[in-house]
Design a protein around this motif. Structure first.
Motif, mmCIF file in Angstrom:
data_model
loop_
_atom_site.group_PDB
_atom_site.id
_atom_site.type_symbol
_atom_site.label_atom_id
_atom_site.label_comp_id
_atom_site.label_asym_id
_atom_site.label_seq_id
_atom_site.Cartn_x
_atom_site.Cartn_y
_atom_site.Cartn_z
ATOM 1 N N GLU A 69 58.092 26.417 48.379
ATOM 2 C CA GLU A 69 57.065 25.662 49.096
ATOM 3 C C GLU A 69 56.614 26.458 50.320
ATOM 4 O O GLU A 69 57.417 26.792 51.180
ATOM 5 N N ILE A 70 55.331 26.751 50.376
ATOM 6 C CA ILE A 70 54.777 27.531 51.487
ATOM 7 C C ILE A 70 53.593 26.796 52.087
ATOM 8 O O ILE A 70 53.093 25.809 51.537
ATOM 9 N N HIS A 71 53.134 27.283 53.225
ATOM 10 C CA HIS A 71 52.001 26.685 53.918
ATOM 11 C C HIS A 71 50.766 26.702 53.015
ATOM 12 O O HIS A 71 50.526 27.660 52.276
ATOM 13 N N LYS A 72 49.977 25.646 53.095
ATOM 14 C CA LYS A 72 48.839 25.487 52.186
ATOM 15 C C LYS A 72 47.751 26.531 52.376
ATOM 16 O O LYS A 72 46.862 26.672 51.526
ATOM 17 N N THR A 73 47.781 27.257 53.508
ATOM 18 C CA THR A 73 46.766 28.298 53.696
ATOM 19 C C THR A 73 47.017 29.515 52.820
ATOM 20 O O THR A 73 46.129 30.350 52.650
ATOM 21 N N ASN A 74 48.217 29.644 52.285
ATOM 22 C CA ASN A 74 48.536 30.768 51.396
ATOM 23 C C ASN A 74 48.650 30.248 49.966
ATOM 24 O O ASN A 74 48.393 29.075 49.694
ATOM 25 N N SER A 75 49.030 31.115 49.056
ATOM 26 C CA SER A 75 49.214 30.733 47.663
ATOM 27 C C SER A 75 50.392 31.521 47.101
ATOM 28 O O SER A 75 50.852 32.481 47.727
ATOM 29 N N PRO A 76 50.887 31.165 45.925
ATOM 30 C CA PRO A 76 51.985 31.930 45.331
ATOM 31 C C PRO A 76 51.561 33.310 44.849
ATOM 32 O O PRO A 76 52.388 34.089 44.394
ATOM 33 N N VAL A 77 50.265 33.608 44.946
ATOM 34 C CA VAL A 77 49.747 34.908 44.523
ATOM 35 C C VAL A 77 49.009 35.535 45.698
ATOM 36 O O VAL A 77 47.860 35.206 45.977
ATOM 37 N N SER A 78 49.704 36.427 46.417
ATOM 38 C CA SER A 78 49.109 37.064 47.587
ATOM 39 C C SER A 78 49.093 38.580 47.482
ATOM 40 O O SER A 78 48.217 39.228 48.050
ATOM 41 N N ALA A 79 50.083 39.154 46.819
ATOM 42 C CA ALA A 79 50.183 40.611 46.725
ATOM 43 C C ALA A 79 49.163 41.157 45.732
ATOM 44 O O ALA A 79 49.024 40.642 44.621
ATOM 45 N N SER A 80 48.445 42.205 46.152
ATOM 46 C CA SER A 80 47.463 42.835 45.267
ATOM 47 C C SER A 80 48.152 43.803 44.316
ATOM 48 O O SER A 80 49.148 44.438 44.682
ATOM 49 N N PRO A 81 47.659 43.930 43.086
ATOM 50 C CA PRO A 81 48.239 44.896 42.148
ATOM 51 C C PRO A 81 48.005 46.325 42.633
ATOM 52 O O PRO A 81 47.111 46.585 43.446
ATOM 53 N N VAL A 82 48.806 47.252 42.122
ATOM 54 C CA VAL A 82 48.573 48.670 42.365
ATOM 55 C C VAL A 82 48.722 49.391 41.028
ATOM 56 O O VAL A 82 49.563 49.010 40.200
ATOM 57 N N SER A 83 47.891 50.394 40.792
ATOM 58 C CA SER A 83 47.908 51.099 39.518
ATOM 59 C C SER A 83 47.889 52.605 39.750
ATOM 60 O O SER A 83 47.291 53.097 40.710
ATOM 61 N N ASP A 84 48.545 53.332 38.849
ATOM 62 C CA ASP A 84 48.518 54.797 38.895
ATOM 63 C C ASP A 84 47.446 55.362 37.964
ATOM 64 O O ASP A 84 47.412 56.556 37.700
ATOM 65 N N GLY A 85 46.567 54.491 37.482
ATOM 66 C CA GLY A 85 45.519 54.916 36.566
ATOM 67 C C GLY A 85 45.858 54.649 35.119
ATOM 68 O O GLY A 85 44.989 54.687 34.252
ATOM 69 N N ARG A 86 47.126 54.369 34.861
ATOM 70 C CA ARG A 86 47.562 54.038 33.507
ATOM 71 C C ARG A 86 48.289 52.697 33.484
ATOM 72 O O ARG A 86 47.905 51.779 32.782
ATOM 73 N N ASN A 87 49.350 52.591 34.270
ATOM 74 C CA ASN A 87 50.132 51.361 34.326
ATOM 75 C C ASN A 87 49.786 50.588 35.593
ATOM 76 O O ASN A 87 49.229 51.144 36.548
ATOM 77 N N VAL A 88 50.141 49.307 35.609
ATOM 78 C CA VAL A 88 49.869 48.469 36.764
ATOM 79 C C VAL A 88 51.170 47.814 37.212
ATOM 80 O O VAL A 88 52.049 47.522 36.388
ATOM 81 N N TYR A 89 51.285 47.617 38.520
ATOM 82 C CA TYR A 89 52.508 47.083 39.118
ATOM 83 C C TYR A 89 52.137 45.893 40.000
ATOM 84 O O TYR A 89 51.191 45.976 40.794
ATOM 85 N N VAL A 90 52.880 44.791 39.853
ATOM 86 C CA VAL A 90 52.548 43.564 40.567
ATOM 87 C C VAL A 90 53.805 42.962 41.180
ATOM 88 O O VAL A 90 54.927 43.220 40.732
ATOM 89 N N PHE A 91 53.594 42.143 42.213
ATOM 90 C CA PHE A 91 54.684 41.442 42.887
ATOM 91 C C PHE A 91 54.321 39.971 43.019
ATOM 92 O O PHE A 91 53.214 39.634 43.444
ATOM 93 N N PHE A 92 55.260 39.112 42.649
ATOM 94 C CA PHE A 92 55.128 37.680 42.867
ATOM 95 C C PHE A 92 56.362 37.206 43.623
ATOM 96 O O PHE A 92 57.488 37.487 43.211
ATOM 97 N N ALA A 93 56.139 36.489 44.724
ATOM 98 C CA ALA A 93 57.264 36.057 45.551
ATOM 99 C C ALA A 93 58.206 35.122 44.796
ATOM 100 O O ALA A 93 59.399 35.055 45.105
ATOM 101 N N ASP A 94 57.695 34.414 43.807
ATOM 102 C CA ASP A 94 58.541 33.497 43.043
ATOM 103 C C ASP A 94 59.238 34.167 41.867
ATOM 104 O O ASP A 94 59.858 33.495 41.042
#
Length: 219
Positions: A69-94
């Motif tokens: 449970e977090i403050h309503k101004t944020n969401s469970p999806v805040s981190a932007s993906p990063v890619s090396d041009g082939r694969n993609v890497y993501v972070f979810f706090a949950d």
């Protein structure tokens, strides 16, 4: 560049438009792909879109073993993906970190947390060669982690006991001696770590408690 559009609207200067679920992350462009994360019906997703026409190429759901449970101004999806041009890497706090291949095939996953930041997360993962870096600042047990982008194996983890809730993304820096460092802003200070080992090299006092801005490196 010249003759760039200065007006945008639902039907003005729009090349394409694709409806997506909500999220606080920014899209990442890698070649002919656009990657973005979002959440819908309590589920966490990573999307790959075709840059030319906005077509959704694939959508993958991430595990969500908990719901912080977090403050309503944020969401469970805040981190932007990063890619090396082939694969993609993501972070979810949950959940933690995940990597996907070009076709959306999961390459590896690393559970992290749970976290105790009442406003959720704001920092995003970054790439440094074959290394993926993620800072997880929170009220207690803050840390900076580096993993092998190919295997997901942890290379090092550095605790940040003086850092509390923070939202800034790290940046890379090469000092005059040629040493590569990762710079992290946090509670009351900015710190430089050796990129190879994660060991602290220096710090500078004078910052406020909750950090949002990401540093900018010049020369």
């Amino acid at each position: 560049e010249v003759n760039l559009p200065v007006v945008f609207g639902p039907s003005t200067n729009v090349v394409w438009k694709t409806a997506l679920p909500p999220g606080h992350s920014s899209p990442s462009i890698a070649g002919d792909r656009i990657y973005v994360t979002a959440h819908e019906n309590e589920k966490l997703y990573t999307f790959a879109l075709n840059r030319a026409d906005g077509k959704v190429l694939w959508r993958r759901e991430a595990p969500r073993p908990r719901k912080h449970e977090i403050h309503k101004t944020n969401s469970p999806v805040s981190a932007s993906p990063v890619s090396d041009g082939r694969n993609v890497y993501v972070f979810f706090a949950d959940f933690g970190l995940l990597s996907y291949g070009p076709d959306g095939n999961e390459l590896w996953r690393i559970p992290l947390g749970p976290f105790n930041n009442p406003f959720g997360h704001g920092s995003s993962p970054i790439l440094a060669g074959d290394m993926l870096l993620m800072v997880c600042d929170q009220d207690t047990n803050s840390f900076l982690i580096a993993v092998d982008k190919k295997s997901g194996k942890q290379l090092w983890r550095t605790e940040r006991p003086l850092a509390q809730r923070g939202y800034a993304t790290p940046v890379l820096y090469t000092n005059p001696a040629g040493q590569q460092q990762v710079i992290v802003t946090g509670s009351y200070r900015m710190t430089g770590y050796d990129l190879r080992t994660g060991k602290q090299q220096w710090f500078l006092r004078g910052l406020p408690w909750q950090i949002k801005p990401t540093p900018v490196v010049d020369n």
